[in-house]
Write a protein that holds these residues in place. Structure first.
Motif, PDB file in Angstrom:
ATOM      1  N   GLN A 126       0.808  -1.218   0.000  1.00  0.00           N
ATOM      2  CA  GLN A 126       0.000   0.000   0.000  1.00  0.00           C
ATOM      3  C   GLN A 126       0.844   1.271   0.000  1.00  0.00           C
ATOM      4  O   GLN A 126       0.450   2.271  -0.582  1.00  0.00           O
ATOM      5  N   SER A 127       1.991   1.235   0.685  1.00  0.00           N
ATOM      6  CA  SER A 127       2.872   2.402   0.702  1.00  0.00           C
ATOM      7  C   SER A 127       4.219   2.026   1.306  1.00  0.00           C
ATOM      8  O   SER A 127       4.318   1.055   2.068  1.00  0.00           O
ATOM      9  N   LEU A 128       5.211   2.810   0.972  1.00  0.00           N
ATOM     10  CA  LEU A 128       6.540   2.601   1.555  1.00  0.00           C
ATOM     11  C   LEU A 128       6.471   2.800   3.067  1.00  0.00           C
ATOM     12  O   LEU A 128       7.096   2.070   3.827  1.00  0.00           O
ATOM     13  N   GLU A 129       5.676   3.757   3.501  1.00  0.00           N
ATOM     14  CA  GLU A 129       5.523   4.006   4.937  1.00  0.00           C
ATOM     15  C   GLU A 129       5.001   2.759   5.664  1.00  0.00           C
ATOM     16  O   GLU A 129       5.509   2.382   6.712  1.00  0.00           O
ATOM     17  N   ARG A 130       3.998   2.106   5.090  1.00  0.00           N
ATOM     18  CA  ARG A 130       3.465   0.871   5.696  1.00  0.00           C
ATOM     19  C   ARG A 130       4.534  -0.207   5.759  1.00  0.00           C
ATOM     20  O   ARG A 130       4.636  -0.938   6.734  1.00  0.00           O
ATOM     21  N   LEU A 131       5.300  -0.318   4.698  1.00  0.00           N
ATOM     22  CA  LEU A 131       6.372  -1.311   4.647  1.00  0.00           C
ATOM     23  C   LEU A 131       7.396  -1.042   5.749  1.00  0.00           C
ATOM     24  O   LEU A 131       7.797  -1.954   6.469  1.00  0.00           O
ATOM     25  N   ILE A 135      15.046  13.496   0.421  1.00  0.00           N
ATOM     26  CA  ILE A 135      15.469  13.118  -0.925  1.00  0.00           C
ATOM     27  C   ILE A 135      15.638  11.598  -1.016  1.00  0.00           C
ATOM     28  O   ILE A 135      15.167  10.962  -1.966  1.00  0.00           O
ATOM     29  N   VAL A 136      16.292  11.014  -0.029  1.00  0.00           N
ATOM     30  CA  VAL A 136      16.531   9.568  -0.026  1.00  0.00           C
ATOM     31  C   VAL A 136      15.213   8.808   0.075  1.00  0.00           C
ATOM     32  O   VAL A 136      15.006   7.814  -0.627  1.00  0.00           O
ATOM     33  N   TYR A 137      14.304   9.270   0.908  1.00  0.00           N
ATOM     34  CA  TYR A 137      12.994   8.627   1.030  1.00  0.00           C
ATOM     35  C   TYR A 137      12.272   8.672  -0.318  1.00  0.00           C
ATOM     36  O   TYR A 137      11.697   7.681  -0.769  1.00  0.00           O
ATOM     37  N   SER A 138      12.321   9.824  -0.951  1.00  0.00           N
ATOM     38  CA  SER A 138      11.660   9.990  -2.250  1.00  0.00           C
ATOM     39  C   SER A 138      12.277   9.053  -3.297  1.00  0.00           C
ATOM     40  O   SER A 138      11.558   8.449  -4.100  1.00  0.00           O
ATOM     41  N   LEU A 139      13.602   8.923  -3.292  1.00  0.00           N
ATOM     42  CA  LEU A 139      14.270   7.996  -4.214  1.00  0.00           C
ATOM     43  C   LEU A 139      13.807   6.566  -3.973  1.00  0.00           C
ATOM     44  O   LEU A 139      13.517   5.828  -4.918  1.00  0.00           O
ATOM     45  N   MET A 140      13.749   6.179  -2.709  1.00  0.00           N
ATOM     46  CA  MET A 140      13.309   4.818  -2.391  1.00  0.00           C
ATOM     47  C   MET A 140      11.856   4.620  -2.809  1.00  0.00           C
ATOM     48  O   MET A 140      11.503   3.587  -3.386  1.00  0.00           O
ATOM     49  N   GLU A 141      11.028   5.606  -2.526  1.00  0.00           N
ATOM     50  CA  GLU A 141       9.597   5.499  -2.820  1.00  0.00           C
ATOM     51  C   GLU A 141       9.322   5.406  -4.322  1.00  0.00           C
ATOM     52  O   GLU A 141       8.477   4.630  -4.753  1.00  0.00           O
ATOM     53  N   LYS A 142      10.064   6.176  -5.112  1.00  0.00           N
ATOM     54  CA  LYS A 142       9.803   6.220  -6.552  1.00  0.00           C
ATOM     55  C   LYS A 142      10.578   5.173  -7.345  1.00  0.00           C
ATOM     56  O   LYS A 142      10.190   4.841  -8.453  1.00  0.00           O
ATOM     57  N   ASP A 143      11.659   4.666  -6.775  1.00  0.00           N
ATOM     58  CA  ASP A 143      12.525   3.768  -7.525  1.00  0.00           C
ATOM     59  C   ASP A 143      12.616   2.377  -6.897  1.00  0.00           C
ATOM     60  O   ASP A 143      12.152   1.390  -7.461  1.00  0.00           O
ATOM     61  N   SER A 144      13.184   2.290  -5.710  1.00  0.00           N
ATOM     62  CA  SER A 144      13.436   0.990  -5.072  1.00  0.00           C
ATOM     63  C   SER A 144      12.152   0.276  -4.652  1.00  0.00           C
ATOM     64  O   SER A 144      12.025  -0.936  -4.839  1.00  0.00           O
ATOM     65  N   TYR A 145      11.213   1.009  -4.076  1.00  0.00           N
ATOM     66  CA  TYR A 145       9.981   0.406  -3.569  1.00  0.00           C
ATOM     67  C   TYR A 145       9.156  -0.273  -4.672  1.00  0.00           C
ATOM     68  O   TYR A 145       8.757  -1.427  -4.516  1.00  0.00           O
ATOM     69  N   PRO A 146       8.914   0.396  -5.817  1.00  0.00           N
ATOM     70  CA  PRO A 146       8.181  -0.306  -6.885  1.00  0.00           C
ATOM     71  C   PRO A 146       8.922  -1.555  -7.385  1.00  0.00           C
ATOM     72  O   PRO A 146       8.287  -2.569  -7.690  1.00  0.00           O
ATOM     73  N   ARG A 147      10.252  -1.478  -7.468  1.00  0.00           N
ATOM     74  CA  ARG A 147      11.023  -2.662  -7.882  1.00  0.00           C
ATOM     75  C   ARG A 147      10.907  -3.766  -6.835  1.00  0.00           C
ATOM     76  O   ARG A 147      10.834  -4.947  -7.178  1.00  0.00           O
ATOM     77  N   PHE A 148      10.872  -3.386  -5.559  1.00  0.00           N
ATOM     78  CA  PHE A 148      10.703  -4.365  -4.484  1.00  0.00           C
ATOM     79  C   PHE A 148       9.382  -5.107  -4.652  1.00  0.00           C
ATOM     80  O   PHE A 148       9.324  -6.332  -4.536  1.00  0.00           O
ATOM     81  N   LEU A 149       8.314  -4.366  -4.945  1.00  0.00           N
ATOM     82  CA  LEU A 149       6.992  -4.989  -5.100  1.00  0.00           C
ATOM     83  C   LEU A 149       6.934  -5.934  -6.303  1.00  0.00           C
ATOM     84  O   LEU A 149       6.125  -6.861  -6.314  1.00  0.00           O
ATOM     85  N   ARG A 150       7.782  -5.708  -7.287  1.00  0.00           N
ATOM     86  CA  ARG A 150       7.843  -6.589  -8.460  1.00  0.00           C
ATOM     87  C   ARG A 150       8.894  -7.689  -8.300  1.00  0.00           C
ATOM     88  O   ARG A 150       8.979  -8.587  -9.137  1.00  0.00           O
ATOM     89  N   SER A 151       9.659  -7.631  -7.227  1.00  0.00           N
ATOM     90  CA  SER A 151      10.792  -8.544  -7.052  1.00  0.00           C
ATOM     91  C   SER A 151      10.357  -9.965  -6.707  1.00  0.00           C
ATOM     92  O   SER A 151       9.260 -10.205  -6.205  1.00  0.00           O
ATOM     93  N   ASN A 152      11.255 -10.904  -6.974  1.00  0.00           N
ATOM     94  CA  ASN A 152      11.030 -12.300  -6.597  1.00  0.00           C
ATOM     95  C   ASN A 152      10.936 -12.439  -5.086  1.00  0.00           C
ATOM     96  O   ASN A 152      10.183 -13.279  -4.598  1.00  0.00           O
ATOM     97  N   ILE A 153      11.688 -11.643  -4.362  1.00  0.00           N
ATOM     98  CA  ILE A 153      11.665 -11.713  -2.890  1.00  0.00           C
ATOM     99  C   ILE A 153      10.247 -11.475  -2.389  1.00  0.00           C
ATOM    100  O   ILE A 153       9.691 -12.267  -1.635  1.00  0.00           O
ATOM    101  N   TYR A 154       9.645 -10.365  -2.807  1.00  0.00           N
ATOM    102  CA  TYR A 154       8.304 -10.016  -2.341  1.00  0.00           C
ATOM    103  C   TYR A 154       7.262 -10.997  -2.880  1.00  0.00           C
ATOM    104  O   TYR A 154       6.417 -11.501  -2.139  1.00  0.00           O
ATOM    105  N   ARG A 155       7.307 -11.276  -4.174  1.00  0.00           N
ATOM    106  CA  ARG A 155       6.318 -12.160  -4.792  1.00  0.00           C
ATOM    107  C   ARG A 155       6.348 -13.563  -4.178  1.00  0.00           C
ATOM    108  O   ARG A 155       5.312 -14.165  -3.918  1.00  0.00           O
ATOM    109  N   THR A 156       7.539 -14.074  -3.949  1.00  0.00           N
ATOM    110  CA  THR A 156       7.664 -15.410  -3.369  1.00  0.00           C
ATOM    111  C   THR A 156       7.147 -15.433  -1.939  1.00  0.00           C
ATOM    112  O   THR A 156       6.451 -16.367  -1.544  1.00  0.00           O
ATOM    113  N   LEU A 157       7.460 -14.414  -1.179  1.00  0.00           N
ATOM    114  CA  LEU A 157       6.971 -14.330   0.197  1.00  0.00           C
ATOM    115  C   LEU A 157       5.441 -14.253   0.207  1.00  0.00           C
ATOM    116  O   LEU A 157       4.778 -14.953   0.972  1.00  0.00           O
TER     117      LEU A 157
END
Length: 185
Positions: free
Chosen positions: A59-64, A153-175
């Protein structure tokens, strides 16, 4: 509910990464899902992680980041992408804001600056030159807010870049799949 085994994290030295990857590839039938299911079936030191909680992470990086296991999983993902300095910096800033002693504030500010902010720092974060200079000035007379702009700035980078990739990642999907499979049992 999925049962998650808590165990101490294992450090991999750079030279051991290739050996670890090869060992994983050679182990037949030992994908992440089957390892999670095996661990959950006979682990004495376990805690429950629900499918609902894992879904909330999307739902959000904050929730994560407010979830103990979400944070740990996201950190593991960032580490696998060699960008864990972002979450590490963000967490250190959260702790930094809680410091009351001006002496400790000053010491910690200098350490954070040397580790994450200055050019060629060992864990240099990706911030613009203007913000880097501003923090350099702020560290001379530190306050609890001297890293706020860089943290934003770092939070925004994670939210716009790393977080969406995390949600598409094998780590998240497998879990998520493992938790769903476990709930169906």
């Amino acid at each position: 509910m999925l049962i998650l085994v808590t165990s101490p994290s294992r450090k991999l030295h750079p030279l051991n990464i290739d050996m670890e990857d090869n060992r994983r590839k050679q182990t037949k039938g030992c994908d992440l899902r089957s390892r999670l299911q095996r661990r959950s079936s006979h682990a004495p030191n376990t805690e429950r992680l629900s499918t609902e909680e894992i879904i909330l992470w999307s739902q959000s990086l904050e929730r994560l980041l407010t979830s103990k296991y979400g944070m740990a999983t996201f950190q593991a993902f960032l580490k696998s992408e060699f960008s864990d300095e972002n979450i590490e910096f963000w967490l250190i800033c959260e702790d930094y804001k809680k410091i009351k002693s001006s002496f400790r504030l000053s010491c910690r500010a200098k350490k954070i600056y040397k580790t994450f902010i200055e050019a060629e720092a060992p864990k240099e974060i990706n911030i613009d030159h203007k913000t880097r200079d501003l923090i350099g000035q702020n560290v001379k007379t530190p306050s609890t807010v001297c890293f706020d702009e860089a943290q934003r700035i770092v939070y925004s980078l994670m939210e716009k870049d790393s977080y969406p990739r995390f949600l598409r990642s094998n780590i998240y999907r497998t879990l998520l799949d493992s938790a769903s499979d476990y709930t169906k049992m």
